[in-house]
Write a protein that holds these residues in place. Structure first.
Motif, PDB file in Angstrom:
ATOM      1  N   THR A 116      93.338   5.471  40.982  1.00 35.80           N
ATOM      2  CA  THR A 116      92.167   6.070  41.619  1.00 35.80           C
ATOM      3  C   THR A 116      90.886   5.614  40.935  1.00 35.80           C
ATOM      4  OG1 THR A 116      93.449   8.029  42.236  1.00 35.80           O
ATOM      5  CG2 THR A 116      91.051   8.245  42.265  1.00 35.80           C
ATOM      6  N   LEU A 117      90.861   5.645  39.613  1.00 28.89           N
ATOM      7  CA  LEU A 117      89.658   5.278  38.867  1.00 28.89           C
ATOM      8  C   LEU A 117      89.251   3.832  39.109  1.00 28.89           C
ATOM      9  CD1 LEU A 117      90.381   7.084  35.479  1.00 28.89           C
ATOM     10  CD2 LEU A 117      88.498   7.575  37.043  1.00 28.89           C
ATOM     11  N   GLU A 118      90.221   2.961  39.320  1.00 27.85           N
ATOM     12  CA  GLU A 118      89.909   1.548  39.519  1.00 27.85           C
ATOM     13  C   GLU A 118      89.129   1.283  40.800  1.00 27.85           C
ATOM     14  OE1 GLU A 118      93.770  -0.180  39.206  1.00 27.85           O
ATOM     15  OE2 GLU A 118      93.664  -0.388  37.011  1.00 27.85           O
TER      16      GLU A 118
ATOM     17  N   SER B 175      99.325  19.776  29.916  1.00 26.59           N
ATOM     18  CA  SER B 175      99.022  21.185  29.693  1.00 26.59           C
ATOM     19  C   SER B 175      98.148  21.428  28.470  1.00 26.59           C
ATOM     20  CB  SER B 175     100.319  21.988  29.560  1.00 26.59           C
ATOM     21  OG  SER B 175     101.104  21.514  28.473  1.00 26.59           O
ATOM     22  N   SER B 176      98.381  20.706  27.373  1.00 28.45           N
ATOM     23  CA  SER B 176      97.672  21.009  26.128  1.00 28.45           C
ATOM     24  C   SER B 176      96.182  20.720  26.205  1.00 28.45           C
ATOM     25  CB  SER B 176      98.290  20.238  24.960  1.00 28.45           C
ATOM     26  OG  SER B 176      98.191  18.845  25.168  1.00 28.45           O
ATOM     27  N   THR B 177      95.802  19.619  26.851  1.00 23.64           N
ATOM     28  CA  THR B 177      94.391  19.253  26.937  1.00 23.64           C
ATOM     29  C   THR B 177      93.807  19.486  28.326  1.00 23.64           C
ATOM     30  OG1 THR B 177      94.970  16.956  27.479  1.00 23.64           O
ATOM     31  CG2 THR B 177      94.629  17.498  25.146  1.00 23.64           C
ATOM     32  N   GLU B 178      94.649  19.903  29.272  1.00 23.49           N
ATOM     33  CA  GLU B 178      94.218  20.185  30.653  1.00 23.49           C
ATOM     34  C   GLU B 178      93.591  18.952  31.299  1.00 23.49           C
ATOM     35  OE1 GLU B 178      91.820  23.723  30.604  1.00 23.49           O
ATOM     36  OE2 GLU B 178      93.274  24.832  29.395  1.00 23.49           O
ATOM     37  N   ALA B 179      94.114  17.777  30.935  1.00 23.92           N
ATOM     38  CA  ALA B 179      93.622  16.513  31.474  1.00 23.92           C
ATOM     39  C   ALA B 179      94.650  15.920  32.436  1.00 23.92           C
ATOM     40  CB  ALA B 179      93.354  15.531  30.344  1.00 23.92           C
ATOM     41  N   VAL B 180      94.164  15.287  33.491  1.00 25.47           N
ATOM     42  CA  VAL B 180      95.028  14.582  34.436  1.00 25.47           C
ATOM     43  C   VAL B 180      95.210  13.151  33.934  1.00 25.47           C
ATOM     44  CG1 VAL B 180      95.284  13.755  36.796  1.00 25.47           C
ATOM     45  CG2 VAL B 180      94.280  16.013  36.367  1.00 25.47           C
ATOM     46  N   ILE B 181      96.470  12.718  33.829  1.00 23.08           N
ATOM     47  CA  ILE B 181      96.781  11.386  33.312  1.00 23.08           C
ATOM     48  C   ILE B 181      97.783  10.707  34.244  1.00 23.08           C
ATOM     49  CG2 ILE B 181      96.324  12.042  30.919  1.00 23.08           C
ATOM     50  CD1 ILE B 181      99.357  12.293  30.508  1.00 23.08           C
ATOM     51  N   GLY B 182      98.185   9.497  33.907  1.00 22.17           N
ATOM     52  CA  GLY B 182      99.239   8.810  34.646  1.00 22.17           C
ATOM     53  C   GLY B 182      98.743   7.683  35.522  1.00 22.17           C
ATOM     54  N   ALA B 183      99.700   6.965  36.117  1.00 21.95           N
ATOM     55  CA  ALA B 183      99.400   5.776  36.920  1.00 21.95           C
ATOM     56  C   ALA B 183      98.520   6.097  38.120  1.00 21.95           C
ATOM     57  CB  ALA B 183     100.702   5.131  37.380  1.00 21.95           C
ATOM     58  N   GLN B 184      98.774   7.223  38.775  1.00 23.33           N
ATOM     59  CA  GLN B 184      97.974   7.593  39.941  1.00 23.33           C
ATOM     60  C   GLN B 184      96.519   7.793  39.561  1.00 23.33           C
ATOM     61  OE1 GLN B 184      99.464  10.999  42.102  1.00 23.33           O
ATOM     62  NE2 GLN B 184      97.650  11.141  43.406  1.00 23.33           N
ATOM     63  N   ALA B 185      96.289   8.425  38.417  1.00 27.18           N
ATOM     64  CA  ALA B 185      94.917   8.639  37.950  1.00 27.18           C
ATOM     65  C   ALA B 185      94.212   7.307  37.719  1.00 27.18           C
ATOM     66  CB  ALA B 185      94.927   9.469  36.672  1.00 27.18           C
ATOM     67  N   MET B 186      94.904   6.368  37.080  1.00 29.19           N
ATOM     68  CA  MET B 186      94.287   5.068  36.790  1.00 29.19           C
ATOM     69  C   MET B 186      94.023   4.275  38.062  1.00 29.19           C
ATOM     70  SD  MET B 186      96.109   3.889  33.237  1.00 29.19           S
ATOM     71  CE  MET B 186      97.791   4.160  33.799  1.00 29.19           C
TER      72      MET B 186
ATOM     73  N   VAL C  57      93.904   6.403  30.523  1.00 28.75           N
ATOM     74  CA  VAL C  57      92.932   6.902  31.501  1.00 28.75           C
ATOM     75  C   VAL C  57      91.505   6.688  30.990  1.00 28.75           C
ATOM     76  CG1 VAL C  57      92.048   8.971  32.655  1.00 28.75           C
ATOM     77  CG2 VAL C  57      94.501   8.553  32.569  1.00 28.75           C
ATOM     78  N   LYS C  58      91.262   7.004  29.717  1.00 27.23           N
ATOM     79  CA  LYS C  58      89.938   6.786  29.137  1.00 27.23           C
ATOM     80  C   LYS C  58      89.560   5.303  29.220  1.00 27.23           C
ATOM     81  CE  LYS C  58      90.351  10.490  25.637  1.00 27.23           C
ATOM     82  NZ  LYS C  58      89.144  11.309  25.814  1.00 27.23           N
ATOM     83  N   ARG C  59      90.491   4.434  28.849  1.00 26.45           N
ATOM     84  CA  ARG C  59      90.237   2.993  28.853  1.00 26.45           C
ATOM     85  C   ARG C  59      89.875   2.500  30.258  1.00 26.45           C
ATOM     86  NH1 ARG C  59      95.022   1.405  27.226  1.00 26.45           N
ATOM     87  NH2 ARG C  59      94.524   1.870  25.044  1.00 26.45           N
ATOM     88  N   THR C  60      90.634   2.958  31.246  1.00 25.36           N
ATOM     89  CA  THR C  60      90.385   2.554  32.632  1.00 25.36           C
ATOM     90  C   THR C  60      89.028   3.049  33.111  1.00 25.36           C
ATOM     91  OG1 THR C  60      92.758   2.637  33.102  1.00 25.36           O
ATOM     92  CG2 THR C  60      91.268   2.670  34.993  1.00 25.36           C
ATOM     93  N   ALA C  61      88.720   4.298  32.833  1.00 24.07           N
ATOM     94  CA  ALA C  61      87.447   4.867  33.274  1.00 24.07           C
ATOM     95  C   ALA C  61      86.263   4.164  32.614  1.00 24.07           C
ATOM     96  CB  ALA C  61      87.412   6.358  32.971  1.00 24.07           C
ATOM     97  N   MET C  62      86.385   3.842  31.329  1.00 24.78           N
ATOM     98  CA  MET C  62      85.285   3.176  30.628  1.00 24.78           C
ATOM     99  C   MET C  62      84.994   1.808  31.226  1.00 24.78           C
ATOM    100  SD  MET C  62      85.766   4.268  26.606  1.00 24.78           S
ATOM    101  CE  MET C  62      84.097   3.865  26.075  1.00 24.78           C
TER     102      MET C  62
END
Length: 247
Positions: A160-162, A147-158, A192-197
């Motif tokens: 997907t990014l992979e 909620s604070s940063t309005e960012a999607v995080i978590g295992a599902q996000a990672m 999430v940032k690490r995975t996306a990078m």
């Protein structure tokens, strides 16, 4: 009040609380935010405290993990962020498959995007909505919404990014340090940032000059992992291949 008097008051408050914010220093001493930041920077260079995002902690190595909300950050360093965002937006071409990280500077990028047919993936709901309204093809990754940063995080996000392979990625950061690299207060966002990078051919980290020298709780990448786009030269960080000035 003389600078040495201000320093002593700041250190006394820090000894009592173990961590302080720029806002607290401003209120306590009746000084401007820019003066408070300069005082904290001077004390950090003298080794009397450790400068972190939004304030300082005692020099024993402890760090704060508080993450400001989007509403708190959106007007901070706005002119600098707009300069960075304009420059970054011009780097996007029709053929690009782009990852867009959540954050205020990446949000400002959307105001400057040229009419390109690039495809976007993002972990920010507001970014996805604005891109879709522009007519861009956009994918919003799934997961837990912070909620604070309005960012999607978590295992599902990672997970997907992979599956994706991006030509370019644009990231925010809370701190930049030669030793600690790019840092953020939240472990979930760092993952999430690490995975996306890792999935980007080229990574750009958008950071105004106030982020340099700050350290947040979690490192998500070393400095060599991304090219920094900032608004002005910072002492100790030479502009060149890895640091681009938007001026």
């Amino acid at each position: 009040m003389l600078s040495e008097q201000r320093y002593e008051k700041i250190l006394a408050l820090l000894e009592e609380k173990k961590s302080i914010t720029v806002a607290e220093v401003t209120e306590l001493l009746g000084i401007s935010e820019s003066t408070a930041r300069r005082d904290i920077t001077a004390l950090d260079r003298a080794g009397r405290l450790t400068k972190v995002f939004g304030g300082a902690v005692t020099s024993d190595g402890s760090l704060v993990t508080h993450e400001p909300t989007v509403a708190q950050k959106v007007e901070v360093q706005k002119a600098e962020k707009m300069c960075i965002a304009r420059f970054a937006a011009e780097l996007i071409e029709d053929s690009d498959f782009v990852y867009l990280d959540a954050g205020t500077t990446t949000w400002y990028m959307l105001d400057f995007l040229p009419h390109v047919q690039a495809t976007f993936v993002t972990n920010a709901v507001a970014h996805a909505q604005k891109l879709a309204a522009r007519g861009n093809r956009v994918f919003l990754i799934g997961g837990e919404l912070k909620s604070s940063t309005e960012a999607v995080i978590g295992a599902q996000a990672m997970e997907t990014l992979e599956r994706y392979h991006f030509t370019k990625g644009f990231f925010g950061t809370n701190g930049i340090s030669k030793r600690e690299g790019f840092t953020t207060p939240d472990a979930g966002e760092a993952q999430v940032k690490r995975t996306a990078m890792r999935q980007c051919r080229k990574c750009y980290v958008l950071a105004d000059s106030s982020k340099f020298g700050n350290i947040s709780a979690v490192t998500f990448a070393p400095l060599e992992a991304g090219t920094i786009v900032t608004e002005k030269a910072v002492e100790g960080y030479q502009a060149g291949e890895r640091i681009i000035l938007c001026e």
